[in-house]
Design an enzyme around this catalytic site. Structure first.
Site, PDB file in Angstrom:
ATOM      1  CB  CYS A  36     110.877 -33.268   6.765  1.00  0.00           C
ATOM      2  SG  CYS A  36     111.331 -31.526   6.658  1.00  0.00           S
ATOM      3  CB  CYS A 105     109.692 -27.449   0.945  1.00  0.00           C
ATOM      4  SG  CYS A 105     109.220 -29.182   1.027  1.00  0.00           S
TER       5      CYS A 105
HETATM    6 FE1  FES Z   1     110.961 -30.923   4.628  1.00  0.00          FE
HETATM    7 FE2  FES Z   1     111.003 -30.444   2.061  1.00  0.00          FE
HETATM    8  S1  FES Z   1     110.507 -32.339   3.023  1.00  0.00           S
HETATM    9  S2  FES Z   1     111.509 -29.092   3.665  1.00  0.00           S
END
Ligand code: FES
Length: 155
Positions: A36, A105
């Site tokens: 991400c 996360c």
């Molecule tokens: Fe990667 Fe939240 S989407 S830490």
């Protein structure tokens, strides 16, 4: 698909606690998730074995900000050894839950705290069991930090 966040997640996202840097930090940990692209940095100030101050800077999603905020709240004022026991599960529970695709996360927040404590131990020459940080090491080697199976189901 819209995600539902708890009031606590929204509160810590909109009003994050302990944001910033510590210039004279005794330990700094930075982790990122290669998928991400989110990055978290945690700073520790230690006095007499206690986390006298904790700050963080997070470049990431709402859950990344909320989990780093809550993680710093949970460890501030605690002995370093106790802070090391922080789990992503405890962070999620303290936030009254996270959507399943956002669990990674919270893993990032746990890893950032651990990385900062490891840095503190390294700087102070404190002996520790390397197994405690085994996850961090293997993730560094693969350049794929805090990647969990939970993430594979998210988009
Ligand atoms: Fe990667 Fe939240 S989407 S830490």
């Amino acid at each position: 698909m819209a995600m539902t966040y708890s009031k606590k997640v929204m509160d810590h996202f909109i009003n994050p606690r302990n944001v910033g840097e510590l210039e004279d930090a005794d330990g700094v940990g930075e982790v990122g998730n290669a998928k991400c692209g989110d990055i978290m940095k945690v700073y520790l100030k230690v006095k007499n074995g206690i986390l006298a101050d904790v700050k963080f800077k997070t470049f990431g999603c709402a859950s990344a900000i909320a989990t780093s905020s809550m993680a710093t709240e949970l460890i501030k004022g605690k002995p370093v050894g106790e802070a090391l026991e922080l789990t992503n599960k405890a962070v999620v529970e303290a936030l009254d839950g996270l959507p399943p695709v956002k669990i990674h996360c919270s893993v990032l927040a746990e890893e950032a705290v651990k990385a900062a404590i490891k840095d503190y131990y390294d700087r102070t020459g404190t002996a520790y069991d390397a197994a405690l940080f085994a996850d961090l090491e293997s993730e560094h080697e693969h350049g794929d930090l805090a990647l969990t199976e939970d993430y594979s189901s998210s988009t």
